[in-house]
Design a protein around this motif. Structure first.
Motif, PDB file in Angstrom:
ATOM      1  N   UNK A  91       0.829  -1.202   0.000  1.00  0.00           N
ATOM      2  CA  UNK A  91       0.000   0.000   0.000  1.00  0.00           C
ATOM      3  C   UNK A  91       0.870   1.261   0.000  1.00  0.00           C
ATOM      4  N   UNK A  92       1.980   1.210   0.720  1.00  0.00           N
ATOM      5  CA  UNK A  92       2.862   2.381   0.814  1.00  0.00           C
ATOM      6  C   UNK A  92       3.416   2.786  -0.551  1.00  0.00           C
ATOM      7  N   UNK A  93       3.593   1.818  -1.425  1.00  0.00           N
ATOM      8  CA  UNK A  93       4.175   2.107  -2.736  1.00  0.00           C
ATOM      9  C   UNK A  93       3.296   3.018  -3.576  1.00  0.00           C
ATOM     10  N   UNK A  94       1.994   3.079  -3.269  1.00  0.00           N
ATOM     11  CA  UNK A  94       1.107   3.984  -4.009  1.00  0.00           C
ATOM     12  C   UNK A  94       1.233   5.424  -3.516  1.00  0.00           C
ATOM     13  N   UNK A 151       4.647   1.266  12.146  1.00  0.00           N
ATOM     14  CA  UNK A 151       5.140   2.498  11.522  1.00  0.00           C
ATOM     15  C   UNK A 151       6.134   2.161  10.419  1.00  0.00           C
ATOM     16  N   UNK A 152       5.987   2.806   9.274  1.00  0.00           N
ATOM     17  CA  UNK A 152       6.958   2.705   8.192  1.00  0.00           C
ATOM     18  C   UNK A 152       7.385   4.121   7.820  1.00  0.00           C
ATOM     19  N   UNK A 153       8.709   4.346   7.749  1.00  0.00           N
ATOM     20  CA  UNK A 153       9.251   5.667   7.441  1.00  0.00           C
ATOM     21  C   UNK A 153       9.795   5.690   6.019  1.00  0.00           C
ATOM     22  N   UNK A 154       9.633   6.842   5.358  1.00  0.00           N
ATOM     23  CA  UNK A 154      10.127   7.002   3.987  1.00  0.00           C
ATOM     24  C   UNK A 154      11.017   8.225   3.948  1.00  0.00           C
ATOM     25  N   UNK A 157      17.395  11.544   0.575  1.00  0.00           N
ATOM     26  CA  UNK A 157      18.768  11.951   0.855  1.00  0.00           C
ATOM     27  C   UNK A 157      18.879  13.459   0.791  1.00  0.00           C
ATOM     28  N   UNK A 158      19.568  14.007   1.768  1.00  0.00           N
ATOM     29  CA  UNK A 158      19.867  15.435   1.808  1.00  0.00           C
ATOM     30  C   UNK A 158      21.357  15.574   2.065  1.00  0.00           C
ATOM     31  N   UNK A 159      22.111  15.725   0.991  1.00  0.00           N
ATOM     32  CA  UNK A 159      23.566  15.726   1.129  1.00  0.00           C
ATOM     33  C   UNK A 159      24.036  14.361   1.583  1.00  0.00           C
ATOM     34  N   UNK A 160      24.726  14.329   2.725  1.00  0.00           N
ATOM     35  CA  UNK A 160      25.205  13.066   3.274  1.00  0.00           C
ATOM     36  C   UNK A 160      24.279  12.502   4.346  1.00  0.00           C
ATOM     37  N   UNK A 161      23.098  13.061   4.452  1.00  0.00           N
ATOM     38  CA  UNK A 161      22.171  12.631   5.492  1.00  0.00           C
ATOM     39  C   UNK A 161      20.864  12.129   4.883  1.00  0.00           C
ATOM     40  N   UNK A 162      20.110  11.391   5.707  1.00  0.00           N
ATOM     41  CA  UNK A 162      18.755  10.992   5.353  1.00  0.00           C
ATOM     42  C   UNK A 162      17.791  11.822   6.173  1.00  0.00           C
ATOM     43  N   UNK A 163      16.710  12.263   5.561  1.00  0.00           N
ATOM     44  CA  UNK A 163      15.711  13.003   6.304  1.00  0.00           C
ATOM     45  C   UNK A 163      14.325  12.416   6.056  1.00  0.00           C
ATOM     46  N   UNK A 164      13.481  12.493   7.066  1.00  0.00           N
ATOM     47  CA  UNK A 164      12.135  11.948   6.981  1.00  0.00           C
ATOM     48  C   UNK A 164      11.299  12.771   6.010  1.00  0.00           C
ATOM     49  N   UNK A 165      10.690  12.083   5.038  1.00  0.00           N
ATOM     50  CA  UNK A 165       9.851  12.756   4.043  1.00  0.00           C
ATOM     51  C   UNK A 165       8.382  12.378   4.185  1.00  0.00           C
ATOM     52  N   UNK A 166       8.093  11.279   4.860  1.00  0.00           N
ATOM     53  CA  UNK A 166       6.707  10.853   5.022  1.00  0.00           C
ATOM     54  C   UNK A 166       6.634   9.582   5.841  1.00  0.00           C
ATOM     55  N   UNK A 167       5.438   9.276   6.335  1.00  0.00           N
ATOM     56  CA  UNK A 167       5.226   8.078   7.144  1.00  0.00           C
ATOM     57  C   UNK A 167       3.935   7.390   6.720  1.00  0.00           C
ATOM     58  N   UNK A 221       4.514  19.097   9.491  1.00  0.00           N
ATOM     59  CA  UNK A 221       4.112  19.106   8.092  1.00  0.00           C
ATOM     60  C   UNK A 221       4.534  17.870   7.305  1.00  0.00           C
ATOM     61  N   UNK A 222       5.011  16.839   7.989  1.00  0.00           N
ATOM     62  CA  UNK A 222       5.331  15.584   7.321  1.00  0.00           C
ATOM     63  C   UNK A 222       4.018  14.866   6.993  1.00  0.00           C
ATOM     64  N   UNK A 223       3.795  14.465   5.743  1.00  0.00           N
ATOM     65  CA  UNK A 223       2.564  13.717   5.440  1.00  0.00           C
ATOM     66  C   UNK A 223       2.550  12.359   6.138  1.00  0.00           C
ATOM     67  N   UNK A 224       1.446  12.065   6.804  1.00  0.00           N
ATOM     68  CA  UNK A 224       1.292  10.794   7.521  1.00  0.00           C
ATOM     69  C   UNK A 224       0.052  10.091   6.987  1.00  0.00           C
ATOM     70  N   UNK A 225       0.244   8.912   6.443  1.00  0.00           N
ATOM     71  CA  UNK A 225      -0.861   8.108   5.928  1.00  0.00           C
ATOM     72  C   UNK A 225      -1.277   7.108   6.994  1.00  0.00           C
ATOM     73  N   UNK A 226      -2.554   7.088   7.351  1.00  0.00           N
ATOM     74  CA  UNK A 226      -3.097   6.062   8.238  1.00  0.00           C
ATOM     75  C   UNK A 226      -3.838   5.039   7.387  1.00  0.00           C
ATOM     76  N   UNK A 227      -3.498   3.771   7.580  1.00  0.00           N
ATOM     77  CA  UNK A 227      -4.159   2.683   6.846  1.00  0.00           C
ATOM     78  C   UNK A 227      -4.778   1.730   7.854  1.00  0.00           C
ATOM     79  N   UNK A 228      -6.073   1.509   7.741  1.00  0.00           N
ATOM     80  CA  UNK A 228      -6.829   0.733   8.723  1.00  0.00           C
ATOM     81  C   UNK A 228      -7.014  -0.705   8.232  1.00  0.00           C
ATOM     82  N   UNK A 229      -6.722  -1.653   9.141  1.00  0.00           N
ATOM     83  CA  UNK A 229      -6.712  -3.084   8.816  1.00  0.00           C
ATOM     84  C   UNK A 229      -7.730  -3.807   9.682  1.00  0.00           C
TER      85      UNK A 229
END
Length: 381
Positions: A91-94, A151-154, A157-167, A221-229
């Protein structure tokens, strides 16, 4: 003095091995581990095949979630364990494209926070997502609605670092709550209607989003997707399925809810099941079952759980129960099952085949979508 392991003990050991192997193949499916591709301050990124995410390795170790596997109560159906996470990743891939984002196991919700979320509300635990205990022990009791979350984090890359872009956060909701009226007493089951489950999930969603955004590093302001199972009932032969999703783009606001058309069915289908869903897959599975039964007469049964997304097969998990007497029988039968599966089972979706006796798993066959052959792992040696 050595204690003889009971039959039940062997079964539990077999289930544990299955879950471990399921997690192993899950990891192999999401990335081909070559930890020397890209280094950023001790963080390494794996290579990935087409359609899969790069994943994060830190200091030579796969970065796991500290809150993984925490549940409000014991899971009613063990089939939900693997399906919940693998279906969530699909689901996250969409929402987060594999070529642009890097997958990271959840790092922002720690074990204490998740335990608090899954607990009942009390005077000392205002963050609890489950309702207060009203003291009832019949159908009027307040059930446990929220069973577990992942929780899955996405990352980007920002230079030599990783930064959170969405969850993406998967929330497993109970369709059936198991409970005891007294400690060590009999287990009772309380059915939760679809209407109540859906309404309660939407009710607690803003509270969950608020707790997530309060974690250090998440931000407003990080987009957070909630998926109900919707979890499966205890006696179901098929796992549950995701049924709705919504996205919070900022603050605790939740966007409109969208239905997810996902369903799992058991093969072979019951004779009175006249629905068209899975008809072709059912025909192929029956031919597969007949073929392997003719090859090896000691088969006690063969069943499959087939998951459909938007009425299209997205995965199939097959269980073949039989009895072997020698390693050569296991070798011959596993190879024949792989050949028969390529002939009769679908090729457009990933398939896993578990060959087992009453007490232990003896072989696991795995094929990703459109692969030309099965990978066979024998567990008896």
């Amino acid at each position: 003095m050595l204690k003889r392991i009971s039959k039940r003990g062997y079964i539990l050991i077999g289930l544990a091995l299955l879950i471990i192997l399921g997690a192993f193949f899950y990891f192999i499916n999401i990335a081909s581990v070559t930890p020397s591709v890209s280094k950023t301050k001790g963080v390494q990124l794996t290579q990935s095949s087409a359609g899969d995410y790069q994943t994060v390795i830190k200091d030579g170790h796969y970065l796991t979630s500290a809150a993984r596997g925490i549940t409000a109560t014991s899971l009613n159906n063990s089939l939900d364990v693997q399906d919940f996470e693998t279906s969530l990743l699909n689901l996250s891939k969409s929402h987060f494209k594999t070529g642009r984002y890097i997958f990271q196991e959840g790092q922002y919700l720690d074990a204490d926070t998740v335990n608090g979320l899954l607990a009942r509300q009390t005077d000392s635990n205002a963050t609890g997502l489950n309702p207060k205990d009203n003291g009832k022990t019949d159908s009027s009791r307040n059930p446990i609605y929220v069973q577990t979350l992942t929780e899955q984090d996405f990352m980007t890359k920002s230079g030599n670092n990783l930064q959170l872009a969405g969850m993406v956060v998967g929330v497993a909701m109970n369709s059936q709550d198991a409970y005891q009226k007294e400690q060590y007493g009999a287990t009772y089951y309380q059915t939760i209607s679809d209407k109540d489950r859906i309404a309660y999930g939407q009710k607690i969603a803003p509270k969950l989003i608020k707790t997530i955004r309060e974690q250090q590093g998440v931000g407003k302001n990080i987009p957070i997707v909630l998926a109900m199972y919707d979890t499966a009932s205890q006696d179901s032969l098929a796992p549950g399925s995701f049924y709705a999703e919504a996205t919070s783009k900022s603050g605790t606001d939740i966007g409109s809810w969208s239905d997810i058309n996902e369903k799992s069915i058991v093969l072979p289908k019951e004779s009175d099941d006249t629905s068209s869903l899975g008809s072709d897959e059912n025909t192929g599975f029956n031919n597969f079952k007949t073929d392997i039964s003719n090859f090896f007469p000691n088969i006690a049964g063969a069943t499959a759980s087939a998951k459909f997304t938007n009425n299209k097969l997205s995965s199939m998990n097959v269980t073949v129960t039989t009895q072997f007497y020698s390693p050569t029988e296991i070798e011959a039968f596993s190879n024949y099952v792989a050949t028969s599966a390529m002939k009769f089972l679908p090729s457009s979706a990933p398939v896993q085949i578990k060959i087992q006796t009453a007490n232990e798993i003896q072989a696991l066959l795995v094929r990703k979508a459109d692969d030309k052959s099965y990978t066979i792992t024998k567990l008896d040696q």
